[in-house]
Design a protein around this motif. Structure first.
Motif, PDB file in Angstrom:
ATOM      1  N   UNK A 162      38.491 -54.229  -3.618  1.00 15.47           N
ATOM      2  CA  UNK A 162      39.277 -53.239  -4.347  1.00 15.47           C
ATOM      3  C   UNK A 162      40.470 -52.768  -3.518  1.00 15.47           C
ATOM      4  N   UNK A 163      40.243 -52.456  -2.246  1.00 18.84           N
ATOM      5  CA  UNK A 163      41.351 -51.977  -1.417  1.00 18.84           C
ATOM      6  C   UNK A 163      42.417 -53.053  -1.262  1.00 18.84           C
ATOM      7  N   UNK A 164      41.997 -54.305  -1.066  1.00 20.79           N
ATOM      8  CA  UNK A 164      42.974 -55.395  -0.956  1.00 20.79           C
ATOM      9  C   UNK A 164      43.778 -55.564  -2.224  1.00 20.79           C
ATOM     10  N   UNK A 165      43.096 -55.469  -3.377  1.00 17.83           N
ATOM     11  CA  UNK A 165      43.797 -55.596  -4.657  1.00 17.83           C
ATOM     12  C   UNK A 165      44.794 -54.461  -4.851  1.00 17.83           C
ATOM     13  N   UNK A 166      44.405 -53.242  -4.481  1.00 21.29           N
ATOM     14  CA  UNK A 166      45.292 -52.097  -4.662  1.00 21.29           C
ATOM     15  C   UNK A 166      46.523 -52.184  -3.757  1.00 21.29           C
ATOM     16  N   UNK A 167      46.329 -52.595  -2.513  1.00 23.16           N
ATOM     17  CA  UNK A 167      47.468 -52.713  -1.596  1.00 23.16           C
ATOM     18  C   UNK A 167      48.407 -53.816  -2.075  1.00 23.16           C
ATOM     19  N   UNK A 168      47.842 -54.902  -2.588  1.00 20.98           N
ATOM     20  CA  UNK A 168      48.680 -55.970  -3.139  1.00 20.98           C
ATOM     21  C   UNK A 168      49.467 -55.475  -4.347  1.00 20.98           C
ATOM     22  N   UNK A 169      48.812 -54.657  -5.187  1.00 21.79           N
ATOM     23  CA  UNK A 169      49.501 -54.125  -6.364  1.00 21.79           C
ATOM     24  C   UNK A 169      50.590 -53.130  -5.964  1.00 21.79           C
ATOM     25  N   UNK A 170      50.377 -52.408  -4.867  1.00 23.01           N
ATOM     26  CA  UNK A 170      51.365 -51.426  -4.420  1.00 23.01           C
ATOM     27  C   UNK A 170      52.691 -52.086  -4.068  1.00 23.01           C
ATOM     28  N   UNK A 171      52.639 -53.307  -3.582  1.00 28.76           N
ATOM     29  CA  UNK A 171      53.881 -53.996  -3.216  1.00 28.76           C
ATOM     30  C   UNK A 171      54.728 -54.335  -4.426  1.00 28.76           C
ATOM     31  N   UNK A 172      54.128 -54.303  -5.635  1.00 33.79           N
ATOM     32  CA  UNK A 172      54.863 -54.633  -6.860  1.00 33.79           C
ATOM     33  C   UNK A 172      55.143 -53.401  -7.714  1.00 33.79           C
ATOM     34  N   UNK A 173      54.751 -52.221  -7.247  1.00 33.88           N
ATOM     35  CA  UNK A 173      54.888 -51.013  -8.044  1.00 33.88           C
ATOM     36  C   UNK A 173      56.138 -50.232  -7.641  1.00 33.88           C
ATOM     37  N   UNK A 174      56.470 -49.245  -8.461  1.00 32.74           N
ATOM     38  CA  UNK A 174      57.587 -48.379  -8.123  1.00 32.74           C
ATOM     39  C   UNK A 174      57.211 -47.539  -6.904  1.00 32.74           C
ATOM     40  N   UNK A 175      58.216 -47.040  -6.159  1.00 33.64           N
ATOM     41  CA  UNK A 175      57.914 -46.355  -4.886  1.00 33.64           C
ATOM     42  C   UNK A 175      56.941 -45.191  -5.009  1.00 33.64           C
ATOM     43  N   UNK A 176      57.080 -44.378  -6.055  1.00 39.25           N
ATOM     44  CA  UNK A 176      56.213 -43.199  -6.175  1.00 39.25           C
ATOM     45  C   UNK A 176      54.757 -43.600  -6.372  1.00 39.25           C
ATOM     46  N   UNK A 177      54.512 -44.511  -7.304  1.00 36.57           N
ATOM     47  CA  UNK A 177      53.124 -44.923  -7.558  1.00 36.57           C
ATOM     48  C   UNK A 177      52.579 -45.749  -6.404  1.00 36.57           C
ATOM     49  N   UNK A 178      53.441 -46.533  -5.747  1.00 38.85           N
ATOM     50  CA  UNK A 178      52.990 -47.311  -4.584  1.00 38.85           C
ATOM     51  C   UNK A 178      52.455 -46.378  -3.500  1.00 38.85           C
ATOM     52  N   UNK A 179      53.117 -45.262  -3.276  1.00 34.81           N
ATOM     53  CA  UNK A 179      52.634 -44.322  -2.269  1.00 34.81           C
ATOM     54  C   UNK A 179      51.378 -43.602  -2.717  1.00 34.81           C
ATOM     55  N   UNK A 180      51.231 -43.388  -4.032  1.00 40.06           N
ATOM     56  CA  UNK A 180      49.969 -42.840  -4.526  1.00 40.06           C
ATOM     57  C   UNK A 180      48.816 -43.797  -4.218  1.00 40.06           C
ATOM     58  N   UNK A 181      49.048 -45.089  -4.420  1.00 39.78           N
ATOM     59  CA  UNK A 181      48.014 -46.092  -4.146  1.00 39.78           C
ATOM     60  C   UNK A 181      47.674 -46.114  -2.659  1.00 39.78           C
ATOM     61  N   UNK A 182      48.709 -46.191  -1.829  1.00 40.97           N
ATOM     62  CA  UNK A 182      48.464 -46.278  -0.385  1.00 40.97           C
ATOM     63  C   UNK A 182      47.756 -45.027   0.129  1.00 40.97           C
ATOM     64  N   UNK A 183      48.159 -43.867  -0.372  1.00 38.92           N
ATOM     65  CA  UNK A 183      47.501 -42.632   0.047  1.00 38.92           C
ATOM     66  C   UNK A 183      46.041 -42.594  -0.367  1.00 38.92           C
ATOM     67  N   UNK A 184      45.744 -43.086  -1.582  1.00 44.30           N
ATOM     68  CA  UNK A 184      44.355 -43.103  -2.052  1.00 44.30           C
ATOM     69  C   UNK A 184      43.505 -44.054  -1.225  1.00 44.30           C
TER      70      UNK A 184
END
Length: 543
Positions: free
Chosen positions: A327-349
């Protein structure tokens, strides 16, 4: 006066300035007694804006006139309009700022409650909320009687009033005696609005009385099965999942409806409500969440930011020690394709979940160090402080992770593209500190020193450059020490090496390789050319 007050009221509404801050606050109270209805309508509107602590001195002037306007002595059409205006004033949020006024007028509301006036019901709810100790003995029973009113408008307004009064942080226990009337409304009302309010009240009362939960489960399931209104269906789902978790059949029905919401591809509102419903499931139904993991992961890429954040919340609830890697690997991979605000929400979570309770979910720290590095390479990453802290913390706590930590730090330091991103300065500072502190695990100290001294480090703040320089000194000191130790068994080689360093003379050997200099050449054994701890490497780093 009326024209001036009208202008002032407009400006107050436009700029959110209280009327009482202006000298025309008194005319607002004065015009309430005007015989002309347009003037009184304007005066009541201005009074609703002027009820706040700064105008409490004017309340005695308004109380007597409100007594007259609420009196049911006359039945003319004009008096009905004036009474409606007075009730609207008491029902406005501004009335809560002047609790003495509603208390003085509580008895005047009783005749209007007996007629089932929706405005009087709203005013009574506001009065009870403002001064419960004084108003409840007078208004609670008349207000409760409105639940059984044959007028659907009155019963719906009463249900809405009790829904507001029982909302947290209020204690719902005093409203348990209303259960019979609320149950009758639940089974007979055809108003979706009234049913939603009744369900909200039952959701607060059912945990207080187990017999009540068993009593309402069948009507709620019937509504859930037959209702075509999505708002009412969702309220039934919420009631079942939060107040009736012990009734498995009802929970299964609610889960089925929630899955139907998730499948509504053409309606993002329903998809959001479906995700919200899944978030209400207790631990006993965790398997249902895992079954929907694919749909939840797909929702991370939705165009609606609310859906994305709710999906992220659910994904974080799925993480445990058995699936944290996936799950963490999938989320970090998805963060690289997301907008900056949501990407930081993912990384913070992810950082919060993996770092919780001193990394209780992490069993493979080599993987986690690699994951931290991937997060640090995200160009939109604003979590640099936490990533840097965890990189250093893992190095201090987990000795076995230090080789991978040094290797991952190298990939960060040799990337010149990261130097221009000020958000990543804490990550680069941590990588430099790790590389210097655990230099014994590095495979190529020469490359490391070159990375730490590349020209683009001038883009970094002075505090980070200081850590870079400290790391360089640690690396060079380590290499010099190791070079001397490797030659300590041969005093001849040590002597030749020291002469070469101090006098810049020729070092003779079997098969030599030259090192260019301005005055001459230093020759070292060719076998040391590829050795990072050779004389050539040490001299190169010092230079």
């Amino acid at each position: 006066k009326a024209v001036a007050l009208q202008k002032l009221t407009y400006l107050s509404s436009l700029h959110f300035a209280p009327v009482a801050s202006h000298p025309l606050a008194f005319p607002a109270i004065e015009l309430i007694a005007s015989p002309q209805l347009p003037h009184r309508r304007l005066a009541y509107l201005a009074a609703s804006l002027s009820l706040h602590p700064a105008s409490l001195s004017l309340l005695p002037l308004a109380t007597h006139q409100l007594h007259k306007d609420l009196s049911p002595s006359t039945s003319s059409a004009a008096n009905h309009h004036v009474t409606a205006l007075a009730l609207q004033l008491l029902a406005s949020p501004a009335a809560a700022a002047a609790p003495d006024l509603p208390v003085h007028l509580a008895h005047d509301l009783v005749p209007h409650l007996s007629r089932g006036s929706p405005r009087a019901i709203a005013a009574a709810a506001r009065v009870i909320a403002a001064s419960p100790s004084a108003a409840v003995p007078v208004l609670f029973k008349p207000l409760a009687a409105c639940l059984a009113s044959p007028d659907p408008r009155a019963s719906a307004a009463a249900a809405a009033a009790f829904c507001e009064l029982s909302a947290p942080p209020a204690d719902a226990a005093p409203f348990l005696p209303l259960a019979p009337d609320l149950y009758n409304l639940l089974t007979t009302s055809r108003s979706n609005w009234a049913l939603i309010k009744v369900l909200k009240v039952f959701a607060r009362l059912a945990p207080l009385e187990s017999r009540l939960a068993a009593r309402i489960v069948d009507p709620v399931c019937q509504l859930l099965a037959r209702s075509a209104a999505m708002s009412l269906t969702f309220e039934c789902i919420r009631t079942v999942l939060t107040a009736l978790p012990a009734h498995d059949a009802a929970v299964r029905l609610a889960i089925g409806k929630a899955k139907e919401f998730l499948a509504a591809e053409d309606d993002p509102n329903l998809r959001y409500l479906g995700l919200l419903a899944l978030g209400m499931l207790g631990p006993a139904y965790a398997s249902t969440l895992h079954e929907c993991r694919g749909v939840i992961a797909q929702s991370l890429g939705d165009a609606d930011s609310n859906i994305c954040r709710e999906a992220l919340h659910l994904m974080m609830g799925l993480i445990d020690d058995s699936n944290v890697t996936d799950i963490a690997g999938m989320l970090v991979s998805h963060a690289s394709k997301s907008d900056p605000e949501f990407a930081n929400d993912i990384l913070g979570a992810v950082l919060s979940a993996c770092g919780r309770n001193v990394y209780e979910l992490v069993s493979d720290f080599d993987w986690y160090v690699s994951l931290l590095t991937d997060m640090g390479r995200n160009l939109h990453c604003a979590q640099g402080d936490e990533i840097g802290r965890q990189l250093v913390d893992v190095g201090l706590r987990v000795q076995d992770a230090r080789p991978e930590l040094v290797h991952s730090s190298r990939t960060l330091l040799i990337d010149p593209a990261l130097l221009g991103n000020h958000l990543l300065c804490p990550v680069l500072s941590a990588a430099a500190w790790v590389s210097g502190e655990y230099v014994n695990f590095t495979k190529d100290p020469v490359e490391l020193v070159e990375a730490l001294l590349q020209p683009r480090i001038s883009l970094l703040p002075m505090s980070v450059r200081a850590v870079y320089i400290q790391a360089v000194l640690k690396v060079i000191t380590f290499c010099c020490n190791l070079y001397v130790e490797r030659l300590s068994d041969s005093s001849k080689e040590v002597s030749v090496a020291l002469n070469g360093l101090s006098m810049d003379q020729t070092v003779s050997g079997g098969s030599d390789a030259p090192i260019g200099s301005s005055n001459g050449q230093i020759t070292v054994p060719r076998m040391m050319e590829k050795d990072p701890f050779s004389l050539k490497s040490v001299v190169h780093m010092i230079n």
